[in-house]
Design an enzyme around this catalytic site. Sequence first.
Site, short mmCIF file in Angstrom:
data_model
loop_
_atom_site.label_atom_id
_atom_site.label_comp_id
_atom_site.label_asym_id
_atom_site.label_seq_id
_atom_site.Cartn_x
_atom_site.Cartn_y
_atom_site.Cartn_z
N HIS A 84 -6.72 2.61 2.39
CA HIS A 84 -5.88 2.02 3.44
C HIS A 84 -5.22 0.77 2.91
CE1 HIS A 84 -4.66 0.34 7.32
NE2 HIS A 84 -4.69 1.58 7.73
N GLU B 81 -7.97 9.19 9.30
CA GLU B 81 -7.51 10.59 9.25
C GLU B 81 -8.60 11.59 8.94
OE1 GLU B 81 -4.89 10.61 10.66
OE2 GLU B 81 -3.11 10.17 9.47
N1 ACO Z 1 -7.24 8.71 -3.46
C1 ACO Z 1 -7.17 8.36 -4.76
N2 ACO Z 1 -6.71 7.18 -5.18
C2 ACO Z 1 -6.31 6.32 -4.24
C3 ACO Z 1 -6.38 6.62 -2.88
C4 ACO Z 1 -6.86 7.86 -2.50
N3 ACO Z 1 -6.95 8.21 -1.22
N4 ACO Z 1 -5.91 5.55 -2.18
C5 ACO Z 1 -5.55 4.64 -3.07
N5 ACO Z 1 -5.79 5.09 -4.32
C6 ACO Z 1 -5.55 4.40 -5.57
C7 ACO Z 1 -4.07 4.24 -5.83
O1 ACO Z 1 -3.57 5.36 -6.54
C8 ACO Z 1 -4.03 2.99 -6.64
O2 ACO Z 1 -4.37 3.29 -7.96
P1 ACO Z 1 -3.51 2.69 -9.19
O3 ACO Z 1 -3.57 1.21 -9.01
O4 ACO Z 1 -4.22 3.19 -10.39
O5 ACO Z 1 -2.12 3.24 -9.00
C9 ACO Z 1 -5.19 2.17 -6.09
O6 ACO Z 1 -6.09 3.09 -5.48
C10 ACO Z 1 -4.82 1.13 -5.09
O7 ACO Z 1 -4.05 1.70 -4.10
P2 ACO Z 1 -3.56 0.82 -2.88
O8 ACO Z 1 -2.54 -0.14 -3.36
O9 ACO Z 1 -4.71 0.29 -2.17
O10 ACO Z 1 -2.95 1.90 -2.00
P3 ACO Z 1 -1.76 1.71 -1.00
O11 ACO Z 1 -1.97 0.52 -0.15
O12 ACO Z 1 -0.47 1.81 -1.71
O13 ACO Z 1 -1.94 3.05 -0.18
C11 ACO Z 1 -2.70 4.68 1.27
C12 ACO Z 1 -2.67 3.16 0.99
C13 ACO Z 1 -1.27 5.18 1.24
C14 ACO Z 1 -3.29 4.90 2.63
C15 ACO Z 1 -3.53 5.34 0.16
O14 ACO Z 1 -4.86 4.88 0.22
C16 ACO Z 1 -3.48 6.86 0.24
O15 ACO Z 1 -2.55 7.45 -0.28
N6 ACO Z 1 -4.48 7.50 0.92
C17 ACO Z 1 -4.46 8.94 1.06
C18 ACO Z 1 -3.53 9.35 2.21
C19 ACO Z 1 -4.11 8.96 3.56
O16 ACO Z 1 -5.29 9.13 3.83
N7 ACO Z 1 -3.21 8.46 4.43
C20 ACO Z 1 -3.58 8.03 5.79
C21 ACO Z 1 -3.72 6.54 5.85
S1 ACO Z 1 -4.27 5.99 7.42
C22 ACO Z 1 -2.84 5.96 8.36
O17 ACO Z 1 -1.77 5.67 7.92
C23 ACO Z 1 -2.96 6.34 9.75
#
Ligand code: ACO
Length: 360
Positions: free
Chosen positions: A243, A302
């Site tokens: 998140h 989710e």
């Molecule tokens: N699976 C694997 N890796 C992840 C995930 C995940 N679910 N979430 C974050 N990461 C990784 C990113 O790839 C990133 O890695 P990197 O630095 O090597 O590129 C690192 O963790 C940090 O990511 P963040 O900057 O914290 O992620 P961001 O804030 O951009 O994204 C998000 C948040 C979009 C929710 C992300 O966690 C994600 O894609 N989750 C999966 C989709 C999901 O569940 N969406 C629903 C969110 S809840 C809502 O909106 C209602």
Amino acid sequence: MNSGLEDVIAAQTVLSDVDGKNGRLIVRGRSLDELVSRSRYEDVLALLFGGFFAEADDLTRALGQARVAVFAHVAAADSALLALPPVDAMRALLARLGDGEDRDTALQLVAGPAVFTTALLRLRAGQAPLAPDASLTHAADTLRMLHGALPSPQQTAALDRYLVTVADHGLNASTFAARVVASTKAGLASSVLAALSALKGPLHGGAPGPVLDMLDGVGTPANARAWLEAALDGGDRLMGFGHRVYRVRDPRADALKGAVRLLASSGAIDPKRLALAEAVEAAALAVLRERKPERALDTNVEFYTALLLEALGFPRDAFTCVFAMGRTGGWIAHAREQAETGRLIRPMSVYIGPQPQQAA
Ligand code: ACO
């Protein structure tokens, strides 16, 4: 420059506070725990709308009448709309509601996702859409319009808990979109349509359908770790985890896990399905901790949404529509707040393209 605008404050709001460090959500002075333990969706709607619209004597009835009013637009659902993903078809029907700033417009926009989604799903299955019953609560009538029979009290309570849980959540991507449009004074329908378009992406409200695809792919608890590692090796993100704001567990995940357990105890969820989900969750948290030790990635809203909406009989390609049924209340309150107290939102960009050639 933070291209995701993290840490940028773009609004003041009285509506909700997301405390990402401590995993707490407050909606107008009430904690999420307090809200989900004793609220119907209408109660949260009254809370969100307070001060922005004239109070209704009986909001349950007024919302019911709004469902009845918007049902007329179901007649516009033709074969071209039915061929679209449900969220796109629902958005097209919602776009038939005109812009306005009054309570009737607001209630029709809240009613629309429930009425249009259930009607579209029935039409797609070759069944006639069912007209709303204004005497029922929003959650009970939504399930009745979907299935053609009155839901059990447990099913109604589960949908209420879901709608309450997702009703508002700070300045997330869809709510920001709603506020940007509201800042131009375009009107409530325009704000809601912009927000819905932002919601449908898999990084926001489009994740729960893919969560079920993940559970199906994993198949058995014993296969969870290997499957998840292969997904990450392939560059995928694990849906239902991580998140932008929460650095600890999303409190909404536990609110919904509680509802899923209640449904399981009433026989509405196969215990094997729940056991698989719990095994996948545990394996995902372990793998993410190993792979991303520097970034706390925990379960988000989710993950258990997927199990809950599946148990209530919604098809997975319509989960985002159900999210919108709850979040529309929040979008509208934010849009009103922005229009009343905010300014035109107009940030700056840094130009990195070529300069015009100097004339010789
Ligand atoms: N699976 C694997 N890796 C992840 C995930 C995940 N679910 N979430 C974050 N990461 C990784 C990113 O790839 C990133 O890695 P990197 O630095 O090597 O590129 C690192 O963790 C940090 O990511 P963040 O900057 O914290 O992620 P961001 O804030 O951009 O994204 C998000 C948040 C979009 C929710 C992300 O966690 C994600 O894609 N989750 C999966 C989709 C999901 O569940 N969406 C629903 C969110 S809840 C809502 O909106 C209602």
